[in-house]
Design a protein around this motif. Sequence first.
Motif, PDB file in Angstrom:
ATOM      1  N   HIS A   1      23.053  30.875  52.666  1.00  0.00           N
ATOM      2  CA  HIS A   1      23.742  29.874  51.844  1.00  0.00           C
ATOM      3  C   HIS A   1      23.535  30.048  50.345  1.00  0.00           C
ATOM      4  O   HIS A   1      24.265  29.443  49.562  1.00  0.00           O
ATOM      5  N   LEU A   2      22.542  30.839  49.937  1.00  0.00           N
ATOM      6  CA  LEU A   2      22.308  31.033  48.508  1.00  0.00           C
ATOM      7  C   LEU A   2      22.652  32.445  48.070  1.00  0.00           C
ATOM      8  O   LEU A   2      22.167  32.937  47.054  1.00  0.00           O
ATOM      9  N   ALA A   3      23.513  33.090  48.855  1.00  0.00           N
ATOM     10  CA  ALA A   3      23.980  34.436  48.499  1.00  0.00           C
ATOM     11  C   ALA A   3      24.958  34.362  47.335  1.00  0.00           C
ATOM     12  O   ALA A   3      25.616  33.350  47.106  1.00  0.00           O
ATOM     13  N   TYR A   4      25.091  35.452  46.611  1.00  0.00           N
ATOM     14  CA  TYR A   4      25.884  35.460  45.377  1.00  0.00           C
ATOM     15  C   TYR A   4      27.381  35.312  45.617  1.00  0.00           C
ATOM     16  O   TYR A   4      28.094  34.735  44.806  1.00  0.00           O
ATOM     17  N   LYS A   5      27.880  35.811  46.714  1.00  0.00           N
ATOM     18  CA  LYS A   5      29.327  35.833  46.931  1.00  0.00           C
ATOM     19  C   LYS A   5      29.935  34.445  46.894  1.00  0.00           C
ATOM     20  O   LYS A   5      31.016  34.236  46.326  1.00  0.00           O
ATOM     21  N   ARG A   6      29.247  33.469  47.491  1.00  0.00           N
ATOM     22  CA  ARG A   6      29.784  32.117  47.560  1.00  0.00           C
ATOM     23  C   ARG A   6      30.050  31.541  46.165  1.00  0.00           C
ATOM     24  O   ARG A   6      31.146  31.063  45.862  1.00  0.00           O
ATOM     25  N   SER A   7      29.056  31.590  45.300  1.00  0.00           N
ATOM     26  CA  SER A   7      29.225  31.044  43.953  1.00  0.00           C
ATOM     27  C   SER A   7      30.116  31.936  43.092  1.00  0.00           C
ATOM     28  O   SER A   7      30.823  31.449  42.208  1.00  0.00           O
ATOM     29  N   ALA A   8      30.078  33.238  43.339  1.00  0.00           N
ATOM     30  CA  ALA A   8      30.946  34.154  42.588  1.00  0.00           C
ATOM     31  C   ALA A   8      32.411  33.804  42.817  1.00  0.00           C
ATOM     32  O   ALA A   8      33.233  33.857  41.885  1.00  0.00           O
ATOM     33  N   ASP A   9      32.731  33.433  44.037  1.00  0.00           N
ATOM     34  CA  ASP A   9      34.119  33.043  44.340  1.00  0.00           C
ATOM     35  C   ASP A   9      34.506  31.742  43.641  1.00  0.00           C
ATOM     36  O   ASP A   9      35.657  31.572  43.219  1.00  0.00           O
TER      37      ASP A   9
END
Length: 434
Positions: free
Chosen positions: A408-416
């Motif tokens: 849940h704290l991986a970069y892809k989620r917030s990057a999107d």
Amino acid sequence: MGFSKLFLNAGEALRPVLTKIIPMKLLSKMKAGIINNATDKLSADSIAKYEPGKYKQGVNVIGNIKGDNGLGQSARIMCRLLDENNEVHVIRDFFVPPGGSRTNETYDDRLTTELPYDINVIHVNASEFMVAYLSLGKEVWDYRYNIGYWAWELETFPEEWLPAFKLVDEVWTPSDFVTNTLKKYTDKPVITVPHCIAPVTDEKYDRKHFNLPEDKFLFLVMFNSGSVMERKNPLAAIKAFKEGFCKDEETKKKYKDVGLVIKISEAELSTDDEKIINSVVDKDDNIYYMCGHLNKTEVNSLIADVDVYVSLHRSEGFGLVMAEAMYVGTPVIATNWSGNTEFMNSDTACMVGYDMKELDKDYEPFKKGNLWADAHVDEAAQFMKKLYEDKEFYNKIAVNGQNYAKEHLAYKRSADIVSDRIRKIHGVFDKEVH
């Protein structure tokens, strides 16, 4: 403007001596004076409105990129989010003095003073945003879409910071906790862009490297003096440890293989913190005191080296260290309030109950009369003992916390989230132009 620039831009050269010759309270008053004076002069049309086409489409990241504190890490996280989806951007290092230690070299080869793009993402908190405006200059703001990335730890926003909203077109925050607070004070967009983590450790930074015992079950409490010790509340963690393992000689003997590590960063920002900590620590309590600068990999490794991380904070805008501890597989005991509750729960961490407490005096920048959490020390002590004595419970919290953090704290989620917001900003204004 002239005095302001002189005072602020001299900060880099003077940083090592500023805090030795000028008390922090006086520095705060000096900055407050600059802010108040500039605020009085700032009108609604002081900054030229965003003009699509005036600059190339892209992002200028502005912040304390080299900083070793949370603000510096926040700015570096934004750079990585933009890298994740190949968003066009440049990176400009900027800080408001004294700024803390500044040894991070992650983006040294990409730093520039050029700002060629039409969106600014400025990692300077609201308390110092006007100072940034004065130091960087009006031309940095003019004709651009200005986004402030702000963190804050309470549900009430200081009235004296409200003029900072004049300097932004929208605000990004690391958590819904912060977003929900700021939305009460502005009609401008406030968007949650959660912090992301991928802490790097190194086996060479083992317990021996830190002069810590290898044969003890170790709890870790860690805080930065610049973050206000009363908010981080290490005294509660120390009290919980002593209640659980040191309340009398018989208990000390029974738990002689249990210890507590206290790590203070940026101790020069508060000369009283060390004295206060030492006043509640007994020599035979198996408490190990660490003070001084560690690089980020050392910090991550220290968190991985210990058995449990403890944060009985009174408030957190996000809680990066707790997230990083979970990521490296170290169980966390934490206050069940504020930003950290968005990435931890009773399945992934030991969540400690609390009572809301009114501040009895000012703890700058936190004002008397505001509310924050007061964690239940007895409950924290019970969790400490359970993690030490119950291996099955320990492993469950460690594994669940690590799995959740990595997913849940991986970069892809917030990057999107960032990419989508950039597209919307450009899309809306492109339509207006055409």
